[in-house]
Design a protein around this motif. Sequence first.
Motif, PDB file in Angstrom:
ATOM      1  N   LEU A 373     -88.884   6.807   0.426  1.00 11.96           N
ATOM      2  CA  LEU A 373     -90.079   7.613   0.241  1.00 11.96           C
ATOM      3  C   LEU A 373     -90.077   8.251  -1.142  1.00 11.96           C
ATOM      4  O   LEU A 373     -89.035   8.617  -1.673  1.00 11.96           O
ATOM      5  N   LYS A 374     -91.258   8.419  -1.706  1.00 11.89           N
ATOM      6  CA  LYS A 374     -91.372   9.042  -3.017  1.00 11.89           C
ATOM      7  C   LYS A 374     -92.419  10.153  -2.960  1.00 11.89           C
ATOM      8  O   LYS A 374     -93.392  10.100  -2.202  1.00 11.89           O
ATOM      9  N   GLU A 375     -92.181  11.186  -3.759  1.00  8.73           N
ATOM     10  CA  GLU A 375     -93.108  12.313  -3.891  1.00  8.73           C
ATOM     11  C   GLU A 375     -93.466  12.919  -2.540  1.00  8.73           C
ATOM     12  O   GLU A 375     -94.611  13.272  -2.278  1.00  8.73           O
ATOM     13  N   VAL A 376     -92.477  12.998  -1.655  1.00 10.18           N
ATOM     14  CA  VAL A 376     -92.681  13.646  -0.353  1.00 10.18           C
ATOM     15  C   VAL A 376     -91.922  14.972  -0.385  1.00 10.18           C
ATOM     16  O   VAL A 376     -90.692  15.004  -0.339  1.00 10.18           O
ATOM     17  N   VAL A 377     -92.671  16.077  -0.515  1.00  2.00           N
ATOM     18  CA  VAL A 377     -92.076  17.406  -0.588  1.00  2.00           C
ATOM     19  C   VAL A 377     -92.235  18.066   0.770  1.00  2.00           C
ATOM     20  O   VAL A 377     -93.334  18.446   1.171  1.00  2.00           O
ATOM     21  N   VAL A 378     -91.127  18.178   1.511  1.00  2.00           N
ATOM     22  CA  VAL A 378     -91.185  18.737   2.859  1.00  2.00           C
ATOM     23  C   VAL A 378     -89.807  19.317   3.191  1.00  2.00           C
ATOM     24  O   VAL A 378     -88.783  18.842   2.695  1.00  2.00           O
ATOM     25  N   GLY A 379     -89.786  20.377   3.996  1.00  2.00           N
ATOM     26  CA  GLY A 379     -88.535  20.972   4.413  1.00  2.00           C
ATOM     27  C   GLY A 379     -87.780  20.088   5.386  1.00  2.00           C
ATOM     28  O   GLY A 379     -88.363  19.199   6.024  1.00  2.00           O
TER      29      GLY A 379
END
Length: 433
Positions: A373-379
């Motif tokens: 995955l790319k550019e996935v900003v999640v806790g």
Amino acid sequence: MDYLNCRYFSVPFLFLLLCFPSSATGDLRSDKQLLLAFVDAVHHPRKLNWNTNTSICSSWIGVTCTADQTHVLALRLPGAGLSGPIPANTLGKLEALEVLSLRSNHLTGNLPADIISLPSLQNLNLQHNNLSGDIPASLSLGLTSLDLSYNSFTGEIPLGIQNLSQLSVLNLQNNSLSGPIPDLKLLRLKHLNMSYNHLNGSIPFSLQKFSNDSFLGNPQLCGPPLPQCSAVLPSPSPFSPSLSLPPAPSENHKKNSGKNASAGFIIAIVVGGLALLLLLLMVLFICIIRRKGGEGTGGLKKKGSTVEKPKEEYSSGVQMAEKNKLVFFEGCAYNFDLEDLLRASAEVLGKGSYGTAYKAVLEDGTAVVVKRLKEVVVGKREFEQQMEIIGRVGQHPKLVPLRAYFYSKDEKLLVYDYVPTGSFSTLLHGLSD
């Protein structure tokens, strides 16, 4: 007459061959019992498919046999959830075992001496466990790779390592080893790491060719490539005959010295007071500027704090091991970890808006699909919840199930089964090409 003797001699000989099993079959049966004794003694939450009724060489996960299928050649169970102590007189009795990999588990207790001294053993990978005690002194002379890092081993590094002429990899970092480093004059040694222990003394000349990363985290260790060892010189005696005492001052000299000291003391008080006043003015000025700046930019700081990602701190080797683990779903029969996945040969299958899909072929020939995955900003917690949902949806017979996932701040991976032929449309509608 000779012919008749030979003919009659061959009959009982053939009878013996038919009635008694071959030694090869007996050896494999013995190895099978030893493996079952090992797995019965350790806890393993995810079921291994080690069934007494199936072939040990072709069906058992993690087991590799010799070419003639008479002995167990390798045992690889990384990240299998094994916990508890390694039982003695089990794996250490596998006479032909060359490779043993039990890394990234939860094994505890001492390392049985019969394992590390197994004459046939070449590669021993036990990193990222919680093994403790001394490293056994008797080592297999055939070892080419020894990795005991990220455990809790204590005591000194065994001198027997000096005799491992075939050794090319030695990893002992992140333990609690103490004492000096032996002079390892090993010509084949290419990779060495002894960092973050309690080693002391100077680094032997034979190991000074390695970088300082191999020895960091040992405060009492010195010598190239670390800073030079400081020589401790004896302090001179207060009554050394080479020192002469100055003559006693006269009365007039004492009076003049007293006056000079009084004047100097007054000047020092005045200068110190002015410096303190100047320092207080500077602090007051800085506080006023910060208060004004805070009122003007308070909104931006508050807004920015909601976007900032939380920091993840890991303070021990065990926690670092947990951070680097793949998370497998229930019922998954795969038996590899992140290290195996990163070493696998990769082939790009396609690119999408959320990342790139690769076909990864592991060392044992297992093929999987890894989506990066790319550019996935999640806790982390939210990511795990989403993975659980996807895992349940993937149980539909028309969908390829999600088998495992990996989460870190900078990397997020999804692992699926590899379907060798066809396309998504073929799988969905059951059509043939």
